[in-house]
Motif scaffolding. Structure first.
Motif, PDB file in Angstrom:
ATOM      1  N   ILE A  15       0.839  -1.203   0.000  1.00  0.00           N
ATOM      2  CA  ILE A  15       0.000   0.000   0.000  1.00  0.00           C
ATOM      3  C   ILE A  15       0.872   1.251   0.000  1.00  0.00           C
ATOM      4  O   ILE A  15       0.637   2.188  -0.775  1.00  0.00           O
ATOM      5  CB  ILE A  15      -0.957  -0.021   1.216  1.00  0.00           C
ATOM      6  N   THR A  16       1.879   1.262   0.860  1.00  0.00           N
ATOM      7  CA  THR A  16       2.777   2.417   0.966  1.00  0.00           C
ATOM      8  C   THR A  16       3.506   2.658  -0.350  1.00  0.00           C
ATOM      9  O   THR A  16       3.646   3.805  -0.781  1.00  0.00           O
ATOM     10  CB  THR A  16       3.782   2.210   2.114  1.00  0.00           C
ATOM     11  N   THR A  17       3.967   1.609  -0.988  1.00  0.00           N
ATOM     12  CA  THR A  17       4.661   1.733  -2.265  1.00  0.00           C
ATOM     13  C   THR A  17       3.751   2.373  -3.310  1.00  0.00           C
ATOM     14  O   THR A  17       4.172   3.250  -4.065  1.00  0.00           O
ATOM     15  CB  THR A  17       5.149   0.354  -2.755  1.00  0.00           C
ATOM     16  N   LYS A  18       2.504   1.959  -3.328  1.00  0.00           N
ATOM     17  CA  LYS A  18       1.539   2.523  -4.282  1.00  0.00           C
ATOM     18  C   LYS A  18       1.340   4.019  -4.029  1.00  0.00           C
ATOM     19  O   LYS A  18       1.306   4.809  -4.974  1.00  0.00           O
ATOM     20  CB  LYS A  18       0.211   1.766  -4.143  1.00  0.00           C
ATOM     21  N   VAL A  19       1.239   4.409  -2.757  1.00  0.00           N
ATOM     22  CA  VAL A  19       1.049   5.820  -2.415  1.00  0.00           C
ATOM     23  C   VAL A  19       2.295   6.633  -2.772  1.00  0.00           C
ATOM     24  O   VAL A  19       2.193   7.716  -3.357  1.00  0.00           O
ATOM     25  CB  VAL A  19       0.693   5.985  -0.918  1.00  0.00           C
ATOM     26  N   VAL A  20       3.463   6.119  -2.445  1.00  0.00           N
ATOM     27  CA  VAL A  20       4.712   6.825  -2.745  1.00  0.00           C
ATOM     28  C   VAL A  20       4.865   7.016  -4.252  1.00  0.00           C
ATOM     29  O   VAL A  20       5.259   8.095  -4.717  1.00  0.00           O
ATOM     30  CB  VAL A  20       5.933   6.085  -2.138  1.00  0.00           C
ATOM     31  N   ASP A  21       4.542   5.995  -5.028  1.00  0.00           N
ATOM     32  CA  ASP A  21       4.624   6.119  -6.490  1.00  0.00           C
ATOM     33  C   ASP A  21       3.678   7.200  -7.002  1.00  0.00           C
ATOM     34  O   ASP A  21       4.031   7.987  -7.892  1.00  0.00           O
ATOM     35  CB  ASP A  21       4.318   4.777  -7.164  1.00  0.00           C
ATOM     36  N   ALA A  22       2.476   7.264  -6.435  1.00  0.00           N
ATOM     37  CA  ALA A  22       1.511   8.296  -6.845  1.00  0.00           C
ATOM     38  C   ALA A  22       2.013   9.685  -6.460  1.00  0.00           C
ATOM     39  O   ALA A  22       1.864  10.637  -7.236  1.00  0.00           O
ATOM     40  CB  ALA A  22       0.151   8.025  -6.217  1.00  0.00           C
ATOM     41  N   ILE A  23       2.622   9.809  -5.289  1.00  0.00           N
ATOM     42  CA  ILE A  23       3.181  11.099  -4.859  1.00  0.00           C
ATOM     43  C   ILE A  23       4.292  11.527  -5.818  1.00  0.00           C
ATOM     44  O   ILE A  23       4.362  12.690  -6.217  1.00  0.00           O
ATOM     45  CB  ILE A  23       3.688  11.030  -3.407  1.00  0.00           C
ATOM     46  N   LYS A  24       5.130  10.594  -6.204  1.00  0.00           N
ATOM     47  CA  LYS A  24       6.211  10.909  -7.153  1.00  0.00           C
ATOM     48  C   LYS A  24       5.640  11.380  -8.489  1.00  0.00           C
ATOM     49  O   LYS A  24       6.137  12.346  -9.072  1.00  0.00           O
ATOM     50  CB  LYS A  24       7.101   9.684  -7.372  1.00  0.00           C
ATOM     51  N   GLU A  25       4.613  10.697  -8.964  1.00  0.00           N
ATOM     52  CA  GLU A  25       4.003  11.092 -10.242  1.00  0.00           C
ATOM     53  C   GLU A  25       3.402  12.494 -10.157  1.00  0.00           C
ATOM     54  O   GLU A  25       3.572  13.303 -11.078  1.00  0.00           O
ATOM     55  CB  GLU A  25       2.933  10.083 -10.642  1.00  0.00           C
ATOM     56  N   VAL A  26       2.707  12.783  -9.050  1.00  0.00           N
ATOM     57  CA  VAL A  26       2.119  14.114  -8.860  1.00  0.00           C
ATOM     58  C   VAL A  26       3.230  15.154  -8.765  1.00  0.00           C
ATOM     59  O   VAL A  26       3.141  16.242  -9.347  1.00  0.00           O
ATOM     60  CB  VAL A  26       1.219  14.151  -7.603  1.00  0.00           C
ATOM     61  N   GLY A  27       4.294  14.815  -8.053  1.00  0.00           N
ATOM     62  CA  GLY A  27       5.425  15.737  -7.913  1.00  0.00           C
ATOM     63  C   GLY A  27       6.088  16.046  -9.242  1.00  0.00           C
ATOM     64  O   GLY A  27       6.388  17.206  -9.542  1.00  0.00           O
ATOM     65  N   GLN A  31      -4.751  15.605  -5.130  1.00  0.00           N
ATOM     66  CA  GLN A  31      -4.182  15.188  -6.421  1.00  0.00           C
ATOM     67  C   GLN A  31      -3.688  13.739  -6.353  1.00  0.00           C
ATOM     68  O   GLN A  31      -3.857  12.964  -7.297  1.00  0.00           O
ATOM     69  CB  GLN A  31      -3.041  16.117  -6.817  1.00  0.00           C
ATOM     70  N   VAL A  32      -3.067  13.384  -5.212  1.00  0.00           N
ATOM     71  CA  VAL A  32      -2.578  12.012  -5.052  1.00  0.00           C
ATOM     72  C   VAL A  32      -3.766  11.056  -4.973  1.00  0.00           C
ATOM     73  O   VAL A  32      -3.744   9.977  -5.585  1.00  0.00           O
ATOM     74  CB  VAL A  32      -1.673  11.892  -3.804  1.00  0.00           C
ATOM     75  N   LYS A  33      -4.815  11.457  -4.251  1.00  0.00           N
ATOM     76  CA  LYS A  33      -6.020  10.625  -4.190  1.00  0.00           C
ATOM     77  C   LYS A  33      -6.600  10.417  -5.587  1.00  0.00           C
ATOM     78  O   LYS A  33      -6.993   9.303  -5.951  1.00  0.00           O
ATOM     79  CB  LYS A  33      -7.080  11.274  -3.291  1.00  0.00           C
ATOM     80  N   ALA A  34      -6.657  11.480  -6.372  1.00  0.00           N
ATOM     81  CA  ALA A  34      -7.173  11.385  -7.735  1.00  0.00           C
ATOM     82  C   ALA A  34      -6.311  10.446  -8.576  1.00  0.00           C
ATOM     83  O   ALA A  34      -6.829   9.643  -9.370  1.00  0.00           O
ATOM     84  CB  ALA A  34      -7.250  12.761  -8.374  1.00  0.00           C
ATOM     85  N   LYS A  35      -5.006  10.531  -8.405  1.00  0.00           N
ATOM     86  CA  LYS A  35      -4.070   9.663  -9.144  1.00  0.00           C
ATOM     87  C   LYS A  35      -4.316   8.193  -8.810  1.00  0.00           C
ATOM     88  O   LYS A  35      -4.191   7.321  -9.659  1.00  0.00           O
ATOM     89  CB  LYS A  35      -2.638  10.065  -8.801  1.00  0.00           C
ATOM     90  N   LEU A  36      -4.726   7.941  -7.553  1.00  0.00           N
ATOM     91  CA  LEU A  36      -5.004   6.576  -7.105  1.00  0.00           C
ATOM     92  C   LEU A  36      -6.458   6.171  -7.364  1.00  0.00           C
ATOM     93  O   LEU A  36      -6.850   5.039  -7.055  1.00  0.00           O
ATOM     94  CB  LEU A  36      -4.693   6.446  -5.610  1.00  0.00           C
ATOM     95  N   GLY A  37      -7.257   7.097  -7.884  1.00  0.00           N
ATOM     96  CA  GLY A  37      -8.658   6.792  -8.170  1.00  0.00           C
ATOM     97  C   GLY A  37      -9.540   6.805  -6.937  1.00  0.00           C
ATOM     98  O   GLY A  37     -10.551   6.123  -6.883  1.00  0.00           O
TER      99      GLY A  37
END
Length: 167
Positions: free
Chosen positions: A118-130, A159-165
């Motif tokens: 779960i954490t990896t998925k969130v970190v990846d989304a944060i990186k993409e948003v960044g 934005q991160v929530k949106a990236k994760l759907g």
């Protein structure tokens, strides 16, 4: 003199570049708790915990039953049988303790594995948003940071929530 002027120009350019840097902040706890994977993981961990507790309860009940039976007949047993039964009870008790420790370790490992995904998925989304937003740094709001200026930093949680759907 030329070197001094050149250094001054570089410093001014560096300051203006820093002034344009974008900083963001995010609340990963809010994001993680909104994820369906988190709810699933929590349910699975709770089920595993209940299973381990039931197993230990069963073992403890069996130990109690054998201990009660031993106390009732202890006075009539020969010494060698009495010692053997005492050793059996001691072995059962140690087995319960070992099972408890093993269960705690297995539970911690399962929880870590589920949260890591779960954490990896969130970190990846944060990186993409960044990267998409041109952020220099995105800070964690809930990490015990004493102060984050919400006027100089953008909240990218949505934005991160949106990236994760997520909603």
């Amino acid at each position: 003199m030329k070197k001094l002027i050149l250094c001054a120009i570089c410093a001014i350019c560096g300051l203006s570049a820093q002034a344009q840097a974008k900083f963001g902040h995010v609340n990963t706890q809010e994001i993680i708790q909104a994820m369906p994977e988190f709810a699933t993981a929590r349910t699975e961990i709770e089920a595993l915990t209940k299973q381990y507790e039931a197993d230990l309860k069963s073992m403890q009940d069996e130990l109690q039953k054998k201990g009660d039976a031993f106390e009732k007949e202890q006075a009539t047993l020969p010494d060698n049988i009495k010692q053997r039964r005492q050793q059996e009870l001691q072995d059962m008790y140690q087995k319960i303790q070992q099972s408890y420790q093993d269960n705690q370790q297995a539970l911690a490992k399962a929880q870590q594995e589920k949260m890591q995904a779960i954490t990896t998925k969130v970190v990846d989304a944060i990186k993409e948003v960044g990267q998409a937003g041109g952020y220099v740094y995105i800070m964690e709001m809930g990490a015990g940071i004493p102060y984050i200026s919400t006027t100089l930093s953008t909240d990218v949680t949505a934005q991160v929530k949106a990236k994760l759907g997520l909603k």
